[in-house]
Enzyme design. Structure first.
Site, short mmCIF file in Angstrom:
data_model
loop_
_atom_site.label_atom_id
_atom_site.label_comp_id
_atom_site.label_asym_id
_atom_site.label_seq_id
_atom_site.Cartn_x
_atom_site.Cartn_y
_atom_site.Cartn_z
N ASN A 107 -2.16 13.00 -4.56
CA ASN A 107 -3.32 13.49 -5.31
C ASN A 107 -3.66 14.93 -4.91
O ASN A 107 -3.89 15.78 -5.76
CB ASN A 107 -4.55 12.62 -5.04
N ASP A 109 0.86 -1.19 0.00
CA ASP A 109 0.00 0.00 0.00
C ASP A 109 0.90 1.24 0.00
O ASP A 109 1.74 1.42 0.90
CB ASP A 109 -0.91 -0.03 1.24
N ASP A 162 -1.97 9.16 -10.86
CA ASP A 162 -1.98 8.01 -11.78
C ASP A 162 -0.57 7.69 -12.30
O ASP A 162 -0.20 6.53 -12.44
CB ASP A 162 -2.89 8.31 -12.99
N GLU A 182 -4.54 2.40 -4.57
CA GLU A 182 -3.07 2.41 -4.48
C GLU A 182 -2.58 1.17 -3.74
O GLU A 182 -1.55 1.19 -3.10
CB GLU A 182 -2.56 3.69 -3.79
P1 GH3 Z 1 -1.69 5.53 4.00
O1 GH3 Z 1 -0.24 5.81 4.09
O2 GH3 Z 1 -2.32 5.30 5.31
O3 GH3 Z 1 -1.95 4.37 3.06
O4 GH3 Z 1 -2.36 6.80 3.39
P2 GH3 Z 1 -3.02 6.98 1.98
O5 GH3 Z 1 -3.21 8.41 1.73
O6 GH3 Z 1 -2.20 6.26 0.94
O7 GH3 Z 1 -4.34 6.15 2.12
P3 GH3 Z 1 -5.84 6.47 1.81
O8 GH3 Z 1 -6.47 5.11 1.73
O9 GH3 Z 1 -6.38 7.42 2.78
O10 GH3 Z 1 -5.83 7.13 0.39
C1 GH3 Z 1 -5.74 6.42 -0.77
C2 GH3 Z 1 -5.98 7.39 -1.89
O11 GH3 Z 1 -5.78 6.77 -3.16
C3 GH3 Z 1 -7.36 7.94 -1.91
C4 GH3 Z 1 -7.81 7.86 -3.35
O12 GH3 Z 1 -8.29 9.08 -3.81
C5 GH3 Z 1 -6.56 7.50 -4.08
N1 GH3 Z 1 -6.81 6.67 -5.25
C6 GH3 Z 1 -7.44 5.49 -5.31
N2 GH3 Z 1 -7.43 5.02 -6.58
C7 GH3 Z 1 -6.77 5.93 -7.34
C8 GH3 Z 1 -6.44 6.01 -8.71
O13 GH3 Z 1 -6.74 5.13 -9.55
N3 GH3 Z 1 -5.73 7.10 -9.15
C9 GH3 Z 1 -5.38 8.08 -8.29
N4 GH3 Z 1 -4.69 9.11 -8.76
N5 GH3 Z 1 -5.70 8.03 -6.98
C10 GH3 Z 1 -6.37 6.98 -6.50
MG MG Z 2 -2.00 4.16 1.04
MG MG Z 3 -4.92 1.97 0.80
MG MG Z 4 -5.18 3.62 3.37
#
Ligand code: GH3
Ligand code: MG
Ligand code: MG
Ligand code: MG
Length: 322
Positions: free
Chosen positions: A207, A199, A216, A242
């Site tokens: 983002n 992760d 992306d 992610e």
């Molecule tokens: P942590 O270290 O705890 O994992 O924090 P984090 O910010 O990585 O975790 P969180 O689950 O809060 O955020 C994941 C983010 O990933 C939120 C979402 O908008 C973004 N995301 C999910 N799928 C995609 C994608 O296909 N493209 C992009 N650019 N962002 C994505």
């Molecule tokens: Mg994450």
């Molecule tokens: Mg995650």
């Molecule tokens: Mg997370």
């Protein structure tokens, strides 16, 4: 010529997007030891197609394995056994789908029947009537082209069904089905299977800071680093968002841990270069699990690895927990 253009146009339309024969024509291989006859056929065909000639069976079989749309085989020749060539063409994977026209004396009924029985798609009576040949060749080439088109499309669709469109890695569905099979094998006493759940750390802030497109890009570069640090037998996949998963057949917990550590280091080692010229540091938290035999399930394996991720985050991120 006008008639030829007309028929080519029809072909293009009939084939529903296969592309026209016009301009490219069919790649027609003539296998015939009667040089004069072969030359005549090739000359006629060259108006519309791209003919080539092989004067011997072995040469013909060899040439048929290349880029060919149709083979015309003389089966009435005293010089060689054209029927055997048909049998060979039909039995080999590389040439199995090639249409075959058997060039034959009409009164030679036994061989005519034998040629059809062996899998010739059509026959061409000697002496050859150019217009009849043109029609029969065109039909077979069209069929071949359409078959190729459908097969390419099927391959493409099958590929798409198992691929994550953003990264090109395997998708979750494919990973799950493969893991299911590997866990069952491990449960029957086969090789152990290991799983990594990865992760990306603080990805939301990527983002939020640079925008979703840059997010992306980071995911794509992450996928590259992931794929280049696993072995050919491993299945790297995008689990969603992610989060990524690597399924590792025949791998112990210790070995999986080592590979996870290598990935983690490689991700953190060099900053990610983004298209705008920006660079940014990315880190990843990884959980590791390995199959435990009898009552283990794919879901349980992934859950244990996921708990490792949770623990890694709790300990401050950018680490591997088994
Ligand atoms: P942590 O270290 O705890 O994992 O924090 P984090 O910010 O990585 O975790 P969180 O689950 O809060 O955020 C994941 C983010 O990933 C939120 C979402 O908008 C973004 N995301 C999910 N799928 C995609 C994608 O296909 N493209 C992009 N650019 N962002 C994505
Ligand atoms: Mg994450
Ligand atoms: Mg995650
Ligand atoms: Mg997370």
């Amino acid at each position: 010529l006008r008639e030829h253009e007309e028929s080519s146009r029809r072909l293009g339309m009939d084939a529903g997007g296969v592309g026209r024969l016009k301009g490219s024509g069919g790649r027609v291989l003539v296998v015939d030891d009667n040089e004069l006859q072969a030359e005549m056929i090739a000359r006629e065909l060259s108006v519309e197609h791209r003919p080539s000639v092989a004067g011997a069976l072995a040469e013909g079989l060899d040439a048929a394995k290349g880029a060919v749309d149709l083979v015309i085989v003389n089966v009435s020749s005293e010089g060689f056994d054209g029927l055997r060539l048909i049998a060979q063409l039909r039995s080999k994977e590389a040439t199995r789908r090639l249409p075959i026209l058997a060039l034959i004396d009409t009164h030679d009924r036994p061989r005519l029947l034998k040629a059809l029985d062996l899998g010739a798609h059509d026959i061409l009576a000697r002496p050859v009537d150019p217009e009849e040949m043109s029609a029969r060749v065109r039909t077979q080439v069209k069929r071949k082209r359409y078959g190729d088109f459908l097969r390419d499309k099927l391959d493409h669709n099958l590929e798409m069904a198992i691929t994550d469109p953003l990264t090109g890695l395997h998708n979750r569905r494919y990973m799950t089905s493969q893991l299911q099979a590997l866990v069952e094998r491990a449960a029957r006493g086969g090789d152990s299977v290991a799983v990594l759940v990865l992760d990306v750390d603080h990805f939301k802030s990527v983002n939020d800071t640079f925008g979703h497109d840059v997010g992306d890009e980071v995911l794509r570069e992450f996928a590259v680093r992931l794929a280049t640090n696993v072995r050919a037998v491993d299945l790297p996949c995008r689990f969603g968002g992610e989060e990524f998963v690597v399924v590792m057949p025949g791998t112990s917990l210790d070995d999986a841990h080592r590979i996870a550590e290598r990935i983690r280091r490689d991700v953190g080692a060099a900053p990610f270069r983004i298209s705008g010229g920006e660079v940014l540091g990315v880190t990843v938290s990884v959980g590791v699990s390995a199959s435990l035999g009898m009552n283990d399930t794919p879901e349980a394996l992934i859950k244990r690895a996921d708990e490792g991720v949770y623990e890694a985050k709790a300990q401050g991120r950018n680490r591997v927990v088994a």
